[in-house]
Design a protein around this motif. Sequence first.
Motif, PDB file in Angstrom:
ATOM      1  N   THR A   1     103.321 103.185  42.550  1.00 30.56           N
ATOM      2  CA  THR A   1     101.680 102.384  42.965  1.00 30.56           C
ATOM      3  C   THR A   1     101.843 101.111  43.498  1.00 30.56           C
ATOM      4  N   ILE A   2     103.235 101.229  43.976  1.00 31.18           N
ATOM      5  CA  ILE A   2     103.162 100.307  45.617  1.00 31.18           C
ATOM      6  C   ILE A   2     102.913 100.856  46.468  1.00 31.18           C
TER       7      ILE A   2
ATOM      8  N   THR B   1      98.761  95.936  43.472  1.00 37.09           N
ATOM      9  CA  THR B   1      99.827  96.477  43.349  1.00 37.09           C
ATOM     10  C   THR B   1     100.337  96.474  41.800  1.00 37.09           C
TER      11      THR B   1
ATOM     12  N   SER C   1     107.372  94.360  46.154  1.00 37.83           N
ATOM     13  CA  SER C   1     107.374  93.303  44.953  1.00 37.83           C
ATOM     14  C   SER C   1     107.912  92.487  45.559  1.00 37.83           C
TER      15      SER C   1
END
Length: 370
Positions: free
Chosen positions: A203-204, A67, A295
Amino acid sequence: MEIGMQRISNYQLFTLMMLFQIGTTIIFGFGSGAGRDAWISVLLSAAVGIVITGVYAILLIMHPGLTLVEWFPKQFGKWPGSFLGWLYPLLFIYNAGRGLADMSFLIPDTLLPQTPPLFSVGLLVLLLIYGLYKGIEVLGRLAGILLPFILLLLMLEIVFLLVSGTINLRELLPIAGKGWAPILKAVWPAGITQSFGEMSAMTILWPLAKSRKGAIRTALLSTLGTGLLIAATDILALVVIGEPIFKRAYYPMYILLRQIEVGELLDNLDVLAVLYFVITVFFKTVLYLFAAIRSIQLLANLPSIRPLVIPASLFALFMSMTMTDNLMEHIMGVHMTILSPYFWIPLQYVLPIMLLLTAVVRRFVFKKRW
């Protein structure tokens, strides 16, 4: 089911990203500062969004299975890369709090003027916590149902407005009559940092898609689809309520739906605007929170996201209640004058482009792989 075992289809990823990018812009009026040319600023912002999405797509191909926050340590080294990576969960939680703050103003101003904002926002936070515990698969299935529902409501809205006889296409003329300066001002920095620039959070989700190539194509299509949809809603608002109201109103879509009147059967359908808002703000906020806690999990090497769900959600709630005192300050205050140009542009555009350049040089000049 733990996060590493969850997967979503390309259709679910598409609907999640579209609802995320639509966010609150469908209510507040994207690019309203450009007046009757707001729809042009939307399309230009979407074009820039497609470019930065392409940058993220190339980085995903070069870092399969990783990621955004993992790309930085790979390219810039453990300590500098980890520091840069930690900036993104902070960005995501802040934007989640900003979405909740949007709702804290809209609900009292429209449907429930006597209800304390903390009550309505607190209920939404409970739904967010529930959604995060259920996982991305459940959120994906829900998005797959609700996006077609919103699109159907939008088409019915257009039909009702046509029947009401309130549409005046002359409101769009002359195109770029005041030059390109107002259009470009609406694009930079606000236009490219809201909705389209926020793809960094998505994008994660990309490594969770069942098909990596499909995820890239889906991301590009969702950005294009979002741009066309928001431009269409801006055009609709302009041809119905006119440029002066569109530029001055805080909630042009809410005013737009109040213009629907079909005989004595249908009128004052402004509740639909609030329905749009609640659905899209839920997905924008829940996906920001998901991106933040995922994240943090990756950067801190935690076994699960579950211990992070409630603290992150409550922190976003606290921020939403304390970040601003009034709607004008919320829309045009520190976020637009300082954060957008000096923080969001570097995080959403400059750092990813630097990351891509570094990755390309390392791979093709120094022949280094990882």
